[in-house]
Design a protein around this motif. Structure first.
Motif, short mmCIF file in Angstrom:
data_model
loop_
_atom_site.label_atom_id
_atom_site.label_comp_id
_atom_site.label_asym_id
_atom_site.label_seq_id
_atom_site.Cartn_x
_atom_site.Cartn_y
_atom_site.Cartn_z
N VAL A 145 0.84 -1.22 0.00
CA VAL A 145 0.02 -0.17 0.05
C VAL A 145 0.96 1.14 0.04
N ALA A 146 0.69 2.21 -0.84
CA ALA A 146 1.29 3.34 -0.77
C ALA A 146 1.02 4.38 0.18
N CYS A 147 1.97 5.07 0.69
CA CYS A 147 2.11 6.03 1.67
C CYS A 147 2.74 7.17 1.64
N GLY A 148 2.92 7.72 2.62
CA GLY A 148 3.55 9.35 2.48
C GLY A 148 4.93 9.34 1.78
N ASP A 149 5.71 8.09 2.07
CA ASP A 149 7.15 8.36 1.72
C ASP A 149 7.36 7.05 0.93
N GLY A 150 6.55 6.25 0.41
CA GLY A 150 7.01 5.03 -0.27
C GLY A 150 5.88 4.15 -0.23
N ALA A 151 5.96 2.82 0.46
CA ALA A 151 4.80 1.58 0.77
C ALA A 151 5.08 0.87 1.88
N VAL A 152 4.07 0.58 2.33
CA VAL A 152 4.02 -0.43 3.45
C VAL A 152 3.53 -1.86 3.08
N GLU A 153 3.88 -2.98 3.33
CA GLU A 153 3.49 -3.98 3.07
C GLU A 153 2.75 -4.63 4.15
N LEU A 154 1.29 -5.11 4.18
CA LEU A 154 0.58 -5.40 5.19
C LEU A 154 0.75 -6.91 5.07
N THR A 155 1.12 -7.79 6.19
CA THR A 155 1.25 -9.19 6.23
C THR A 155 0.36 -9.86 7.03
N GLU A 156 -0.47 -9.17 7.91
CA GLU A 156 -1.68 -9.97 8.57
C GLU A 156 -2.92 -8.96 8.98
N LEU A 157 -3.88 -9.30 8.23
CA LEU A 157 -5.00 -8.51 8.60
C LEU A 157 -6.35 -9.21 8.73
N GLN A 158 -7.41 -8.55 8.89
CA GLN A 158 -8.61 -9.24 9.18
C GLN A 158 -9.69 -8.36 8.75
N ARG A 159 -10.92 -8.98 7.91
CA ARG A 159 -11.87 -8.27 7.66
C ARG A 159 -12.86 -8.57 8.65
N PRO A 160 -13.95 -7.82 8.62
CA PRO A 160 -15.30 -8.10 9.63
C PRO A 160 -15.73 -9.27 9.56
N GLY A 161 -16.01 -10.03 10.46
CA GLY A 161 -16.36 -11.54 10.80
C GLY A 161 -15.75 -12.29 10.52
N CYS A 162 -14.40 -12.22 10.20
CA CYS A 162 -13.54 -13.21 9.67
C CYS A 162 -12.31 -13.35 10.72
N ARG A 163 -11.52 -14.48 10.39
CA ARG A 163 -10.49 -14.68 11.46
C ARG A 163 -9.31 -13.69 11.01
N ARG A 164 -8.25 -13.77 11.64
CA ARG A 164 -7.00 -13.05 11.26
C ARG A 164 -6.45 -13.95 10.03
N MET A 165 -5.76 -13.25 9.12
CA MET A 165 -4.95 -14.00 7.98
C MET A 165 -3.87 -13.49 7.72
#
Length: 341
Positions: free
Chosen positions: A296-316
């Motif tokens: 994901v682009a950010c203010g000075d480059g990019a961030v890599e999201l490595t673990e996330l969760q959508r509503p009603g689901c488990r962490r992935m």
């Protein structure tokens, strides 16, 4: 091993951080004549009353327990005076101790504070230290006074903040460190060797109470700032973001890193920071092409999201998440305010 002299103590605390110290004091042989903790609070969907970790430990150890709504009650203060205690130990209690209570114990009230005072006075020192990118933190055993974490320092223990620390992992280490530090401080108190040192006048910062709004990721921020915020708010309150096309479903972000490629802008020879590529930088929050990774682009480059969760689901992990939730390059993650008309 029993202490050189057993002390009569009142203990005041509420969360798991405090329960660790309560166990250590009891195991060290001190006479805990009363435990104070916050009143039970409703929690969960059923709003059942939830007992604090300190209450659970106090009951398991057979300690006398009270849950006052305030310490300004004169009848409670009279009961505390009648206990004739050497000290009160306070750890993340959650109620203000008025001057009348601070003056009751023979040696006053000792607080276990999770920072290197005077940095990060206040309610959320663990998370704020990670969020700010601090290299270290620690425990300060403090003689309480009428101010907000302004009392003299009795013992200081330092602890490095690791690059992969989260609010949860650092909390657990500091809870153990705080428990050891208060036991050691009371040994010195009993031996008459505990020395009070005033806090420095310089370097004061305040750790505001955590609010849900704090955890909303602002993608215009630098990559390191975003990664540190995600680490700091894991597990509580949990960093969040919105996918622009799904503004009613906030995603929780549990871990992230700065990718080796496409990260922060590289420093130019003259010291200025310029984009890695001459191509126009994508808008902050834009999902970048990265195969089964989520950049994901950010203010000075990019961030890599490595673990996330959508509503009603488990962490992935990100790769599993992308299999079930199609997030295409060019889509944008946004802060809640950005979705308002």
């Amino acid at each position: 091993m029993p202490p050189a002299r057993k002390l009569r103590l009142v203990f005041a605390g509420t969360p798991a951080f405090a329960a660790t110290a309560l166990d250590a004091l009891a195991d060290a042989g001190h006479d805990i004549v009363l435990v104070l903790t916050r009143v039970d609070k409703p929690a969960g969907r059923g709003k059942a009353l939830n007992e604090s970790p300190v209450k659970q430990r106090a009951r398991a150890r057979g300690c006398a327990l009270e849950q006052p709504r305030t310490l300004r009650d004169e009848a409670l203060q009279a009961r505390l005076r009648a206990l004739d205690v050497d000290a009160m130990v306070v750890a993340a209690y959650g109620l203000i101790l008025p001057p009348e209570v601070l003056a009751i114990p023979r040696h006053g009230c000792l607080n276990i504070h999770a920072s290197l005072l005077p940095r990060w006075r206040g309610a959320a020192p663990i998370q704020r230290a990670i969020e700010a990118g601090d290299a270290e933190t620690g425990i300060t055993i403090m003689q309480m006074d009428a101010g907000l974490d302004t009392g003299a320092m009795l013992r200081v223990e330092r602890e490095p903040i690791r690059p992969d620390d989260t609010g949860g992992s650092l909390h657990d280490r500091l809870a153990l460190l705080g428990a050891r530090a208060i036991v050691a401080a009371l040994e010195q108190l009993a031996a008459g060797t505990l020395v009070a040192t005033p806090q420095p006048a310089d370097g004061v910062t305040y750790a505001r109470k955590l609010e849900r709004a704090d955890a909303c990721i602002d993608w215009t921020q630098p990559a390191q700032r975003i990664v540190d915020r995600i680490r700091a708010f894991n597990p509580v309150p949990g960093a969040t973001t919105l996918l622009e096309r799904l503004p009613e479903a906030p995603f929780k972000l549990w871990s992230a890193r700065i990718p080796e490629e496409g990260g922060a802008a590289a420093p130019a020879p003259d010291g200025e920071r310029r984009p890695v590529s001459a191509a126009p930088a994508p808008a902050p929050g834009t999902v970048l092409p990265a195969g089964n990774r989520l950049l994901v682009a950010c203010g000075d480059g990019a961030v890599e999201l490595t673990e996330l969760q959508r509503p009603g689901c488990r962490r992935m992990k990100a790769a599993d998440f992308l299999c079930g939730c199609r997030v295409a390059p060019g889509e944008r993650f946004v802060a809640p305010a950005a979705t308002e008309p």
